[in-house]
Design a protein around this motif. Sequence first.
Motif, short mmCIF file in Angstrom:
data_model
loop_
_atom_site.label_atom_id
_atom_site.label_comp_id
_atom_site.label_asym_id
_atom_site.label_seq_id
_atom_site.Cartn_x
_atom_site.Cartn_y
_atom_site.Cartn_z
N SER A 187 0.83 -1.20 0.00
CA SER A 187 0.00 0.00 0.00
C SER A 187 0.87 1.25 0.00
N GLY A 188 0.34 2.31 -0.65
CA GLY A 188 1.02 3.61 -0.64
C GLY A 188 2.13 3.75 -1.65
N ALA A 189 2.15 2.90 -2.69
CA ALA A 189 3.27 2.90 -3.63
C ALA A 189 2.85 3.32 -5.04
N GLN A 190 1.73 3.99 -5.19
CA GLN A 190 1.30 4.39 -6.53
C GLN A 190 2.34 5.31 -7.20
N GLY A 191 2.82 4.90 -8.36
CA GLY A 191 3.80 5.68 -9.09
C GLY A 191 5.21 5.62 -8.53
N VAL A 192 5.45 4.77 -7.55
CA VAL A 192 6.76 4.66 -6.92
C VAL A 192 7.44 3.38 -7.40
N GLY A 193 8.64 3.51 -7.91
CA GLY A 193 9.39 2.34 -8.33
C GLY A 193 9.87 1.54 -7.12
#
Length: 268
Positions: A114-120
């Motif tokens: 969770s919380g990783a939208q758009g994060v590599g």
Amino acid sequence: PNEPRLPAKRRIGVPQSLPALPDPTGLLLFARQQMRKAHRKPRLSSIGCRRTPQKLLGTRQAYPKEIPVQLLIDSMFDAGNIIAVDLSTPENLRLALRKDSGSDHMQWFYFRLSGAQGVGCRMNIENAHAASYPEAWDGYRAVASYDRQNWFRVPTQYADGCLTITHTPSCDMVWYAYFAPYDQQRHQQLLGKANSSERGAVEQLGRTVDGRSLDMLRFGEASDGKRACWVIARQHPGESMASWWMEGFLDRLLDPSDAIARRLRERA
């Protein structure tokens, strides 16, 4: 009620002049100044946000260049399994496999990020070399899903005893697994389908180490000339692909329009 009507071209709610009334305290003048200030177009800062007046802040505050990313990994759900070792760095999320319940078998993983939208993100399962069958990691790719219904493969690499999953999620929550999970709810639906079939019956043999029912499905009746065939799948909890195979096998076995399945039921 005695205020003069404003011309149509003037802005509504911002009177250009107030009626000449006694104002010994200067309140009317102050009110007029505040109304004009309230309707001024606010200045924008370099990042497009309204700038707070300096008099209210006291000192000018700088906007942070980066907002810290808080990532969460959870496996407290049906069939979930992972150990989160360190989640401080998206480029190095340290994870570990956990053994199956009541067994030394260790291969299955299933968790939610969770919380990783758009994060590599790079998820490193550091004890992959200690899995029951480490040869399975060669050429392997983990599966991911945003809705737990549709699963797709993500880049995965096994090197130096560590299994690394690399992915940039397009949604805030994403699930990763060793294989498409086959949870208890779907398992119970499969039993119900077999039980409601006129060709099948369900018999409870015992219970698992977790106290869950261990069931056997029986199709057909024993008689002379018929072979007794046993089909066993998913001896280990992490072998969810075997449950998918069993579901497909039973769908065909119970299909009344399938000539091969009908012939098999006559002979076994």
